[in-house]
Design a protein around this motif. Structure first.
Motif, PDB file in Angstrom:
ATOM      1  N   MET A 106      49.270  48.475  24.167  1.00  0.00           N
ATOM      2  CA  MET A 106      49.863  47.225  24.631  1.00  0.00           C
ATOM      3  C   MET A 106      50.778  47.469  25.832  1.00  0.00           C
ATOM      4  O   MET A 106      50.810  46.678  26.771  1.00  0.00           O
ATOM      5  CB  MET A 106      50.646  46.579  23.485  1.00  0.00           C
ATOM      6  N   LYS A 107      51.520  48.587  25.785  1.00  0.00           N
ATOM      7  CA  LYS A 107      52.414  48.911  26.906  1.00  0.00           C
ATOM      8  C   LYS A 107      51.614  49.140  28.185  1.00  0.00           C
ATOM      9  O   LYS A 107      52.004  48.678  29.265  1.00  0.00           O
ATOM     10  CB  LYS A 107      53.218  50.161  26.557  1.00  0.00           C
ATOM     11  N   ILE A 108      50.487  49.827  28.054  1.00  0.00           N
ATOM     12  CA  ILE A 108      49.645  50.099  29.223  1.00  0.00           C
ATOM     13  C   ILE A 108      49.110  48.798  29.805  1.00  0.00           C
ATOM     14  O   ILE A 108      49.095  48.596  31.027  1.00  0.00           O
ATOM     15  CB  ILE A 108      48.483  51.046  28.847  1.00  0.00           C
ATOM     16  N   ILE A 109      48.696  47.897  28.928  1.00  0.00           N
ATOM     17  CA  ILE A 109      48.186  46.588  29.374  1.00  0.00           C
ATOM     18  C   ILE A 109      49.278  45.816  30.097  1.00  0.00           C
ATOM     19  O   ILE A 109      49.043  45.200  31.150  1.00  0.00           O
ATOM     20  CB  ILE A 109      47.648  45.787  28.179  1.00  0.00           C
ATOM     21  N   GLN A 110      50.490  45.855  29.567  1.00  0.00           N
ATOM     22  CA  GLN A 110      51.615  45.164  30.206  1.00  0.00           C
ATOM     23  C   GLN A 110      51.896  45.721  31.598  1.00  0.00           C
ATOM     24  O   GLN A 110      52.126  44.967  32.558  1.00  0.00           O
ATOM     25  CB  GLN A 110      52.866  45.273  29.333  1.00  0.00           C
ATOM     26  N   VAL A 111      51.871  47.051  31.702  1.00  0.00           N
ATOM     27  CA  VAL A 111      52.122  47.684  33.004  1.00  0.00           C
ATOM     28  C   VAL A 111      51.037  47.299  34.003  1.00  0.00           C
ATOM     29  O   VAL A 111      51.326  46.975  35.168  1.00  0.00           O
ATOM     30  CB  VAL A 111      52.204  49.218  32.843  1.00  0.00           C
ATOM     31  N   LEU A 112      49.777  47.320  33.569  1.00  0.00           N
ATOM     32  CA  LEU A 112      48.670  46.958  34.462  1.00  0.00           C
ATOM     33  C   LEU A 112      48.768  45.510  34.916  1.00  0.00           C
ATOM     34  O   LEU A 112      48.548  45.200  36.094  1.00  0.00           O
ATOM     35  CB  LEU A 112      47.333  47.216  33.758  1.00  0.00           C
ATOM     36  N   LEU A 113      49.105  44.610  33.994  1.00  0.00           N
ATOM     37  CA  LEU A 113      49.263  43.200  34.363  1.00  0.00           C
ATOM     38  C   LEU A 113      50.424  43.011  35.342  1.00  0.00           C
ATOM     39  O   LEU A 113      50.338  42.210  36.284  1.00  0.00           O
ATOM     40  CB  LEU A 113      49.483  42.351  33.107  1.00  0.00           C
ATOM     41  N   THR A 114      51.499  43.763  35.127  1.00  0.00           N
ATOM     42  CA  THR A 114      52.643  43.684  36.051  1.00  0.00           C
ATOM     43  C   THR A 114      52.267  44.201  37.435  1.00  0.00           C
ATOM     44  O   THR A 114      52.695  43.653  38.460  1.00  0.00           O
ATOM     45  CB  THR A 114      53.833  44.483  35.489  1.00  0.00           C
ATOM     46  N   LEU A 115      51.446  45.259  37.482  1.00  0.00           N
ATOM     47  CA  LEU A 115      50.957  45.764  38.767  1.00  0.00           C
ATOM     48  C   LEU A 115      50.112  44.703  39.485  1.00  0.00           C
ATOM     49  O   LEU A 115      50.240  44.516  40.699  1.00  0.00           O
ATOM     50  CB  LEU A 115      50.133  47.032  38.558  1.00  0.00           C
ATOM     51  N   VAL A 116      49.258  44.014  38.737  1.00  0.00           N
ATOM     52  CA  VAL A 116      48.424  42.961  39.322  1.00  0.00           C
ATOM     53  C   VAL A 116      49.304  41.840  39.883  1.00  0.00           C
ATOM     54  O   VAL A 116      49.094  41.368  41.012  1.00  0.00           O
ATOM     55  CB  VAL A 116      47.441  42.402  38.268  1.00  0.00           C
TER      56      VAL A 116
END
Length: 429
Positions: free
Chosen positions: A1-11
């Motif tokens: 979930m943390k990785i998904i959050q980071v990726l979405l924040t990068l987008v």
């Protein structure tokens, strides 16, 4: 979930920092979408806190932006022209701020807190990913087909068949933002060197630096401005900064020398092995190749730039301009696609601003950025020099193109507001 959050924040960060129009929603760009989300978030927080106070620093910056819009209106009225390029600048400024507010809030949500270093890391990461995407678009047909299927338009926000491009990342606009990212890296390196276990962090920062200088210069040769200024600052920090310990200074020198040497070795290998990369480097570093081969610094765009650096020939234009920046054939009732070139055939920032709203407008616009820099520097004193260099980049780039660098200041203007919220939440707890 943390990785998904980071990726979405990068987008989200990319949508803000490198906005673009999509083929399925061509009327608005990604920055506007993120700004709308930021506006909704801000309204919810205002309703929850019951306070409608506007940050004093942002209010003062807004007043200067409103003055820019006012001078634009004066030029349009006095010259009887329909060119409203900067009439809505105060609105544009708030769109950037709203988008930046949502991005900074997303970083805070993902990590629990937000710091200036964390904001810088996200922006740098997005810049590096855009560079890698630009190479992939140019070399992998499947990637190019996918990007072109969602990317609308041409120019710095769209497709460009003659230059490398990413998603909303092309030409001198991208080069200006890459320059700011290189300055961020230059300021993060000394801080990283003072940490005990920072080998991986230093490696990533130096890798990002080499990618932004190498590929960034191929996308937009304006990147060289940031490359030169960042290296000068690193030299200054190593020689004159008293808050860096001798151990950290020696460590940083070793890492920088090794990192730059490794970058040069990789670049030389690509240049000698791949004809495509040879073509990339010859374009991106045309001046250096010319200097090595002929002893003279010759760049085609510099010759073109010198021809375009023109000044008004009458007092009226010097004072309030001619009211045109885009073209003299603007028809407010025409909705089709047309392009007849810039007014007077110049893309030089200072020339375009002088012809649009004269010295009054150019001075007002310049003071707007000075005020923005001042607010950021007063709020975040530890990075005061970084904001001053951002301002310097803006004024240097205007010798080449009329883009501005407010997008770089926007997240840091919003950062102090979120810091106040964090303090208030701690008090309430």
């Amino acid at each position: 979930m943390k990785i998904i959050q980071v990726l979405l924040t990068l987008v989200l960060t990319s949508f803000f920092f490198f906005p673009f129009y999509t083929t399925f929603l061509p009327a608005i760009n990604t920055k506007m979408i993120v700004a709308a989300l930021g506006g909704i978030l801000l309204l919810v927080k205002l309703a929850r806190t019951g306070s409608a106070q506007i940050d004093k620093g942002i209010f003062s910056v807004s007043l200067w932006a409103a003055l820019v819009s006012l001078v634009s209106l004066m030029s349009m009225v006095l010259n009887n022209t329909p060119d409203d390029s900067y009439l809505g600048y105060v609105v544009s400024m708030w769109v950037w701020l709203s988008a930046a507010y949502f991005v900074v809030s997303a970083i805070r949500f993902t990590h629990g807190s937000v710091t200036i270093e964390r904001v810088c890391v996200y922006l740098i990461s997005v810049g590096v990913l855009q560079c890698l995407l630009a190479i992939a678009v140019d070399t992998i047909p499947a990637v190019k087909a996918f990007v072109d299927s969602i990317l609308e338009g041409e120019g710095f926000m769209g497709k460009n068949e003659d230059r490398l491009y990413g998603l909303g990342c092309a030409l001198d606009v991208a080069g200006t933002r890459f320059s700011a990212l290189l300055i961020m890296i230059a300021f993060l390196l000394p801080k990283a060197a003072q940490k005990e276990k920072s080998g991986l962090y230093l490696t990533l920062l130096l890798t990002a630096f080499c990618i932004l200088v190498g590929i960034g210069s191929i996308i937009g040769r304006t990147t060289v401005v940031g490359a030169v200024l960042s290296l000068l600052y690193i030299f200054y920090a190593l020689c004159f900064k008293k808050n860096i310990t001798d151990t950290a200074r020696n460590k940083l020198v070793r890492w920088i020398v090794c990192g730059l040497c490794a970058g040069l070795v990789v670049a030389a290998g690509l240049y000698n092995v791949s004809p495509q990369w040879r073509k990339y480097f010859q374009f991106g570093f045309e001046g250096f190749f010319s200097l090595a081969e002929t002893g003279h610094w010759e760049v085609h765009s510099n010759t073109q730039l010198a021809a375009q650096f023109i000044l008004p020939d009458n007092m009226w234009t010097w004072i309030i301009g001619d009211g045109y920046i885009a073209s003299t054939t603007i028809d407010p009732y025409y909705i089709g696609k047309t392009w007849t070139g810039f007014y007077k055939g110049t893309d030089v920032g200072y020339s375009r601003f002088l012809f649009y709203f004269g010295l009054i407008g150019l001075t007002t616009f310049s003071l707007f950025f000075v005020k923005t820099c001042q607010v950021c520097a007063d709020r975040i004193k530890e990075y005061r020099d970084m904001f001053i260099i951002f301002l310097l980049i803006n004024f240097i780039v205007w010798f080449k193109v009329s883009t501005d660098i407010f997008v770089v200041f926007a997240p840091f203007l919003c950062l102090s507001a979120l810091k106040k919220e964090e303090c208030q939440e701690l008090v309430e707890q």
